[in-house]
Design an enzyme around this catalytic site. Sequence first.
Site, PDB file in Angstrom:
ATOM      1  N   GLU A  15      11.569  -4.226  11.472  1.00  0.00           N
ATOM      2  CA  GLU A  15      11.115  -3.008  11.089  1.00  0.00           C
ATOM      3  C   GLU A  15       9.750  -2.199  11.646  1.00  0.00           C
ATOM      4  OE1 GLU A  15       8.845  -3.428   7.163  1.00  0.00           O
ATOM      5  OE2 GLU A  15      10.264  -2.236   6.206  1.00  0.00           O
ATOM      6  N   CYS A  42      10.246   1.222   2.659  1.00  0.00           N
ATOM      7  CA  CYS A  42      11.114   0.169   2.923  1.00  0.00           C
ATOM      8  C   CYS A  42      12.630   0.649   3.187  1.00  0.00           C
ATOM      9  CB  CYS A  42      11.062  -0.813   1.860  1.00  0.00           C
ATOM     10  SG  CYS A  42      11.524  -0.204   0.548  1.00  0.00           S
ATOM     11  N   GLU A  67      10.354  -8.269  -3.387  1.00  0.00           N
ATOM     12  CA  GLU A  67      10.882  -6.888  -2.787  1.00  0.00           C
ATOM     13  C   GLU A  67      10.394  -6.668  -1.403  1.00  0.00           C
ATOM     14  OE1 GLU A  67      13.461  -4.832  -4.028  1.00  0.00           O
ATOM     15  OE2 GLU A  67      13.514  -6.425  -5.626  1.00  0.00           O
ATOM     16  N   LEU A  68      11.263  -6.795  -0.116  1.00  0.00           N
ATOM     17  CA  LEU A  68      10.508  -7.027   1.188  1.00  0.00           C
ATOM     18  C   LEU A  68      10.953  -5.686   1.961  1.00  0.00           C
ATOM     19  CD1 LEU A  68      10.796 -10.740   1.319  1.00  0.00           C
ATOM     20  CD2 LEU A  68       9.126  -9.320   0.398  1.00  0.00           C
ATOM     21  N   GLY A 110       6.385  -6.467  -0.571  1.00  0.00           N
ATOM     22  CA  GLY A 110       5.405  -6.356   0.845  1.00  0.00           C
ATOM     23  C   GLY A 110       6.454  -6.833   1.798  1.00  0.00           C
ATOM     24  N   SER A 111       5.684  -7.565   3.041  1.00  0.00           N
ATOM     25  CA  SER A 111       6.434  -7.957   4.056  1.00  0.00           C
ATOM     26  C   SER A 111       7.105  -9.432   3.987  1.00  0.00           C
ATOM     27  CB  SER A 111       5.722  -8.015   5.254  1.00  0.00           C
ATOM     28  OG  SER A 111       4.650  -8.947   5.028  1.00  0.00           O
ATOM     29  N   PRO A 136      -3.651  -5.347  -5.744  1.00  0.00           N
ATOM     30  CA  PRO A 136      -2.970  -4.347  -4.806  1.00  0.00           C
ATOM     31  C   PRO A 136      -3.453  -4.676  -3.442  1.00  0.00           C
ATOM     32  CG  PRO A 136      -5.127  -3.495  -5.658  1.00  0.00           C
ATOM     33  CD  PRO A 136      -5.156  -5.056  -6.287  1.00  0.00           C
ATOM     34  N   ALA A 137      -2.590  -4.019  -2.293  1.00  0.00           N
ATOM     35  CA  ALA A 137      -2.894  -4.395  -1.070  1.00  0.00           C
ATOM     36  C   ALA A 137      -4.522  -3.664  -1.074  1.00  0.00           C
ATOM     37  CB  ALA A 137      -2.053  -3.606  -0.265  1.00  0.00           C
ATOM     38  N   TRP A 163       0.796  -1.491  -0.053  1.00  0.00           N
ATOM     39  CA  TRP A 163       0.069  -0.227   0.087  1.00  0.00           C
ATOM     40  C   TRP A 163       0.817   1.218  -0.083  1.00  0.00           C
ATOM     41  CZ3 TRP A 163       1.705   2.432   4.219  1.00  0.00           C
ATOM     42  CH2 TRP A 163       2.207   1.529   5.242  1.00  0.00           C
ATOM     43  N   ASN A 164       2.240   1.235   0.350  1.00  0.00           N
ATOM     44  CA  ASN A 164       2.903   2.632   0.521  1.00  0.00           C
ATOM     45  C   ASN A 164       3.092   3.290  -0.811  1.00  0.00           C
ATOM     46  OD1 ASN A 164       4.813   0.522  -0.042  1.00  0.00           O
ATOM     47  ND2 ASN A 164       6.266   1.352   1.390  1.00  0.00           N
TER      48      ASN A 164
HETATM   49  P1  NAD Z   1       2.071  -6.946   2.967  1.00  0.00           P
HETATM   50  O1  NAD Z   1       2.883  -8.381   2.990  1.00  0.00           O
HETATM   51  O2  NAD Z   1       1.003  -7.291   3.894  1.00  0.00           O
HETATM   52  O3  NAD Z   1       1.043  -7.335   1.580  1.00  0.00           O
HETATM   53  C1  NAD Z   1       1.958  -7.103   0.424  1.00  0.00           C
HETATM   54  C2  NAD Z   1       1.029  -7.782  -0.887  1.00  0.00           C
HETATM   55  O4  NAD Z   1       0.792  -9.163  -0.569  1.00  0.00           O
HETATM   56  C3  NAD Z   1      -0.487  -7.240  -0.963  1.00  0.00           C
HETATM   57  O5  NAD Z   1      -0.803  -7.081  -2.378  1.00  0.00           O
HETATM   58  C4  NAD Z   1      -1.226  -8.311  -0.389  1.00  0.00           C
HETATM   59  O6  NAD Z   1      -2.777  -8.139  -0.554  1.00  0.00           O
HETATM   60  C5  NAD Z   1      -0.729  -9.479  -0.749  1.00  0.00           C
HETATM   61  N1  NAD Z   1      -0.642 -10.667  -0.101  1.00  0.00           N
HETATM   62  C6  NAD Z   1      -0.995 -10.777   1.380  1.00  0.00           C
HETATM   63  N2  NAD Z   1      -1.039 -12.082   1.598  1.00  0.00           N
HETATM   64  C7  NAD Z   1      -0.924 -12.760   0.713  1.00  0.00           C
HETATM   65  C8  NAD Z   1      -0.918 -14.284   0.538  1.00  0.00           C
HETATM   66  N3  NAD Z   1      -1.127 -15.238   1.680  1.00  0.00           N
HETATM   67  N4  NAD Z   1      -0.732 -14.665  -0.736  1.00  0.00           N
HETATM   68  C9  NAD Z   1      -0.633 -13.765  -1.864  1.00  0.00           C
HETATM   69  N5  NAD Z   1      -0.534 -12.580  -1.614  1.00  0.00           N
HETATM   70  C10 NAD Z   1      -0.612 -11.827  -0.381  1.00  0.00           C
HETATM   71  O7  NAD Z   1       2.637  -5.929   2.921  1.00  0.00           O
HETATM   72  P2  NAD Z   1       1.978  -4.261   3.116  1.00  0.00           P
HETATM   73  O8  NAD Z   1       1.876  -4.180   4.451  1.00  0.00           O
HETATM   74  O9  NAD Z   1       0.884  -4.121   1.868  1.00  0.00           O
HETATM   75  O10 NAD Z   1       3.261  -3.422   2.817  1.00  0.00           O
HETATM   76  C11 NAD Z   1       4.337  -2.874   3.672  1.00  0.00           C
HETATM   77  C12 NAD Z   1       5.515  -3.917   3.541  1.00  0.00           C
HETATM   78  O11 NAD Z   1       6.222  -3.863   2.291  1.00  0.00           O
HETATM   79  C13 NAD Z   1       6.831  -3.325   4.318  1.00  0.00           C
HETATM   80  O12 NAD Z   1       7.294  -4.406   4.704  1.00  0.00           O
HETATM   81  C14 NAD Z   1       7.471  -2.631   3.446  1.00  0.00           C
HETATM   82  O13 NAD Z   1       8.856  -2.675   3.796  1.00  0.00           O
HETATM   83  C15 NAD Z   1       7.500  -3.546   2.174  1.00  0.00           C
HETATM   84  N6  NAD Z   1       7.864  -2.602   0.991  1.00  0.00           N
HETATM   85  C16 NAD Z   1       8.969  -3.335   0.424  1.00  0.00           C
HETATM   86  C17 NAD Z   1       9.619  -2.457  -0.621  1.00  0.00           C
HETATM   87  C18 NAD Z   1      10.832  -2.947  -1.501  1.00  0.00           C
HETATM   88  O14 NAD Z   1      11.008  -2.229  -2.543  1.00  0.00           O
HETATM   89  N7  NAD Z   1      11.857  -3.789  -0.838  1.00  0.00           N
HETATM   90  C19 NAD Z   1       8.845  -1.165  -1.263  1.00  0.00           C
HETATM   91  C20 NAD Z   1       7.665  -0.937  -0.562  1.00  0.00           C
HETATM   92  C21 NAD Z   1       7.353  -1.742   0.595  1.00  0.00           C
END
Ligand code: NAD
Length: 483
Positions: free
Chosen positions: A378, A281, A247-248, A227-228, A175-176, A150-151
């Site tokens: 984080e 991130c 990318e986490l 994501g995470s 998307p988130a 979402w960020n």
């Molecule tokens: P999240 O892990 O909760 O979700 C990320 C995506 O995965 C979303 O689209 C979500 O709907 C999907 N998802 C969730 N559960 C799933 C599953 N079981 N199977 C498949 N898809 C699933 O992350 P968030 O809270 O949306 O984002 C924040 C995180 O993203 C932070 O840790 C941040 O550091 C990271 N981030 C990393 C970068 C990078 O470039 N490394 C950039 C931005 C954000």
Amino acid sequence: MSEYPMYIDGCWCGAASGETFDAINPARGEPFGKIPQGRREDARRAVAAAGAAFDTWRKVPLWERSAMCVKIAEAIDRRRDELADILCTELGKPRHQEALAEASEASTPWRIAAEQAKYFEAHTKPCEDAQKRVLTFWQPRGVVAVMTPWNFPVAIAGEYLPYAIVMGNTVCWTPAPTAAAAANKLMACIDEAGLPPGVINLVTGPGAEVGDELVVHPGTHAVGMTGSPATAKIIASRAGLKPRLFELGGNGPIILLADADPEKIAPSVAAACFFGAGQVCSCAERIFVAENLYSAFCDAMVAQLEHWKYGDPWDENTTLGPLNNPQLVDKVSRHVDDALAKGARLLAGGKRSAGPGFFWEPTILTDFSTDSLINQEETFGPIAPIRSFRSEEEVWQAVGACNLGLVSSVFTRDVDQAWRWAEALNTGMTVVNDWTHFWEHHLPFGGMARNESGVGRIGGRHTLEFMSDLKTIVFNLGDPTTF
Ligand code: NAD
């Protein structure tokens, strides 16, 4: 209330079940729109559409696919204000300081992918057998499942979608849920540009259901997710042998060596902590300061707080938006409480702001312990944790207590020291003498094998590689081989 439908096979649609969920304005804590609550059947519909579109799209000449990415970039530029508005409404990004910047840069990766793909050569390979001619070609992988956080809902989608389609893949994108309205607006740009049906499909709904279906479905062939680490581990366990790009999360660190200039550096470090309300991130997250600079640096950081004002994100003077959701407010509170309980001192902020919305005061704390959550995980909030060090060993011990490693910064005027630290830090990128947020779309970005910040590299030709299979064709000029 506005509605933000999904987009499958070139049509705007609701969830098959008719269910919706509320889009929430985090600056007010109130709903502002309705999002389709997609389920597995919606994800399957998207996979079927992307699979059907793939056979045609992969045969569209590369130069035409590239031209389509440019058309999408132009539509994004035309709709820049609309994108900035939704980023302000749905994410609470300060309209003038952040939302407009993300919207203004949103077309960049579409143009970079369009350009780089045209000059993304594979090779001819000399070989020992004089009768053989060996060539390699990039081929599309098929249907790519893309999950975005979402960020940066518009910017991060741009790190995957154009690179996928320019190489001839088709996409199912989820998307988130807390950034689904912004995704809808980006999809409107793509639709306006005239992308053929099925080439990019947008499905909204819970990641554990819609995202999971996209990951496990045999009709998808590669998985890209930002994501995470916790979500990535689930996806990794579900994706089988599909290639994946993750990318986490990150956790800094920033290191100020003894010869750095604390006053000059403080504005940059404060921005690395507070930009995006710390929900980036590549945020600083941990700041290690040589003992001789410590007191001056702390003072300079506190002075920086006059630039970081939270409040109505539409107000021109607002520089700090809200946190994205109440769960994140709880996490930031937990991390700050834990640090204070383990001996940290508060220099400023330290609590959720009074009033509506999910705002958190810009916070500076010092002397956090190695075993505190702030050091080990984080946090993702507007927190600047500072700690002094006498010996390098102290820094390595604290830094090593965290298994994340995305971006670090080192500030020093000593070139030898800069190289030594940059090569030793276990982060995918180290910036010398600037903030941790430096990146451009063509540069490689990601985690390391020895940490949990990601798998693979995003950025320019690196994403093009991920979106492609390298095909080897051997041409025999002689007689067929016999024994
Ligand atoms: P999240 O892990 O909760 O979700 C990320 C995506 O995965 C979303 O689209 C979500 O709907 C999907 N998802 C969730 N559960 C799933 C599953 N079981 N199977 C498949 N898809 C699933 O992350 P968030 O809270 O949306 O984002 C924040 C995180 O993203 C932070 O840790 C941040 O550091 C990271 N981030 C990393 C970068 C990078 O470039 N490394 C950039 C931005 C954000």
